[in-house]
Design an enzyme around this catalytic site. Sequence first.
Site, PDB file in Angstrom:
ATOM      1  N   HIS A 153       0.589  -1.373   0.066  1.00  0.00           N
ATOM      2  CA  HIS A 153      -0.076   0.026  -0.064  1.00  0.00           C
ATOM      3  C   HIS A 153       0.895   1.326  -0.123  1.00  0.00           C
ATOM      4  O   HIS A 153       0.354   2.432   0.788  1.00  0.00           O
ATOM      5  CB  HIS A 153      -0.990   0.023   1.209  1.00  0.00           C
ATOM      6  CG  HIS A 153      -2.098  -1.086   0.908  1.00  0.00           C
ATOM      7  ND1 HIS A 153      -3.015  -1.151   0.507  1.00  0.00           N
ATOM      8  CD2 HIS A 153      -2.022  -2.482   1.777  1.00  0.00           C
ATOM      9  CE1 HIS A 153      -3.560  -2.086   0.396  1.00  0.00           C
ATOM     10  NE2 HIS A 153      -3.016  -2.879   1.329  1.00  0.00           N
ATOM     11  N   ASN A 170     -10.506  -3.176   1.801  1.00  0.00           N
ATOM     12  CA  ASN A 170     -10.190  -2.963   0.485  1.00  0.00           C
ATOM     13  C   ASN A 170     -11.340  -2.723  -0.340  1.00  0.00           C
ATOM     14  O   ASN A 170     -12.580  -2.813   0.139  1.00  0.00           O
ATOM     15  CB  ASN A 170      -9.224  -4.414   0.298  1.00  0.00           C
ATOM     16  CG  ASN A 170      -7.991  -4.593   0.628  1.00  0.00           C
ATOM     17  OD1 ASN A 170      -7.370  -3.634   0.589  1.00  0.00           O
ATOM     18  ND2 ASN A 170      -7.629  -5.763   0.838  1.00  0.00           N
ATOM     19  N   TYR A 229       0.255  -4.378  11.387  1.00  0.00           N
ATOM     20  CA  TYR A 229       0.112  -3.038  11.188  1.00  0.00           C
ATOM     21  C   TYR A 229       0.937  -2.076  12.331  1.00  0.00           C
ATOM     22  O   TYR A 229       1.739  -1.182  11.845  1.00  0.00           O
ATOM     23  CB  TYR A 229      -1.178  -2.541  10.948  1.00  0.00           C
ATOM     24  CG  TYR A 229      -1.739  -3.088   9.762  1.00  0.00           C
ATOM     25  CD1 TYR A 229      -2.037  -4.276   9.274  1.00  0.00           C
ATOM     26  CD2 TYR A 229      -2.211  -2.071   8.800  1.00  0.00           C
ATOM     27  CE1 TYR A 229      -2.388  -4.744   8.105  1.00  0.00           C
ATOM     28  CE2 TYR A 229      -2.757  -2.462   7.471  1.00  0.00           C
ATOM     29  CZ  TYR A 229      -2.814  -3.842   7.208  1.00  0.00           C
ATOM     30  OH  TYR A 229      -3.096  -4.330   5.870  1.00  0.00           O
TER      31      TYR A 229
END
Length: 502
Positions: free
Chosen positions: A56, A129, A339
Amino acid sequence: MAKKKNTLTTAFGIPVADDLNSQTAGERGPVLMQDVHLLEKLGHFDRERIPERVVHAKGAGAWGYFEVTADVTNYTKANFLSKIGKKTEVFVRFSTVGGEKGSADAARDPRGFAVKFYTEEGNYDLVGNNTPVFFIRDPLKFPDFIHTQKRHPATNCKDPDMFWDFLSLTPESIHQVTVLFSDRGTPATHRNMNGYSSHTFKWYNDKGEYHWVQYHFKTDQGIKSLTRQEAETLSGKDPDHATRDLYEAIQRGDYPSWTLEMQIMTPEQAKDYRFDIFDITKVWPHSDIPPTTIGKLVLNRNPENYFAEVEQAAFCPGNLVPGIAASPDKMLQARLFSYHDTHLHRLGPNYHLLPVNAPKNAPENSYQRDGFMRFDANGGDGPNYWPNSFEGPTPNPQAAEPPFEVSGEAARHPYGHPNDDFVQAGNLYRDVMSDQDRENLIGNIVDHLGGAQKRIKLRQTALFFKADQDYGRRVAEGLGLDTGEVERLAEMTDKERAEATA
Ligand code: NDP
């Protein structure tokens, strides 16, 4: 760019007399060490780049709000969802997945759709997404999968063999591959696509009752996709087309919006459901669990500074507020860790203090201290440990999620129903796509898979055949493969097929 008149200073506020001529010994002499302004300027420039996101990397973002439009208090006690009409500020980042920071917006790739809600109970991040499913269901495969979508270790080029070798040996990917190679794999703009949680989450109410849920942000601009040919042209002509489109739409007051629909399932429905509702390679059919509209997401403010707001934005699926919890989805479980971990690497241990990441509407009261770039008061003179008797922040049991029963043996459990993997890919091909969608899908696959070795083409085409015979036959014809050979491979077990095409 905004016009402002100020005296130029160094980073430390000292006025700068000249920003065009370095100090030299004489008119043609070497540069002097005492030109601290030059040294500071070069030294900062040398350190301008931070690590690129491993996935990303290319993104665009904007500010806006989320507004509740239906009563969901039966399902969740989340404060930001507690009242019809309640608005919460959001920051949203859209992205492609595999390409680098300078790659083309029109690439065939899933799109990230990450929403940060600045709630009064802390920041809630929904990191979705534009596709309702994903390629793999086990996080142990994720680094390998991403390697295959990036660059070859020797050539540093994208490589169709790597790409299709992995996917053809990972049949659970067939549903997402079908979505990705349809024209929805190249959305016209960020405004013209939906956003899905893809994962199942848990919502629980103030009585401790819970439901399983999936989020669907449906674009109010309408779905618009690019054909392969349009995407290829745009990638060359304007690699930033979607970034620019989002910025310009907001600048002219054409604020993009999405309607949030939820699929909500009771624990009883989940227990007897015909497939694993935590498996991210599957959707919940609308006919079983009809979506219900609960809110609106509107983007109405551009970032003032891309790096400060978009590049430094850090979303963590683990940032869940009371009333919302994770599900046992294995991919989600790994993302809860990964993350935060990658932001610690990319932005440092105090990335939560950066304005875009800081909880705007709830104070941070933790016992975490120190670390690089701790640029707030660092907890001042308050206690830095718990328990303490100096009136430091105290845990609130009301914030706990209801217990969730688990059982079974700790082991590496393989997925028990591999044939399930082909059902929804087949439904999508047969029942949802139009003739034109199918034609474009086949063309997109043939164009890309055509670059792979023959044995890999055969192995992958057998998977298309298993999803739907017409689907497999048309890909085989497009690639000039022997349809009989494809059919024989489709009848084999995954292990036999892998051996037959080794
Ligand atoms: P439905 O007919 O009720 O739903 C099909 C959904 O597919 C539509 O609502 C739309 O979702 C989406 N869709 C429409 N055209 C396309 C396209 N060309 N490419 C990809 N998706 C499209 O059937 P089911 O719920 O039983 O699902 C059937 C198949 O549809 C699934 O196997 C899945 O592949 C796909 N799908 C299902 C979704 C779900 O949550 N049930 C969501 C998206 C796709 P949307 O309005 O969200 O765009």
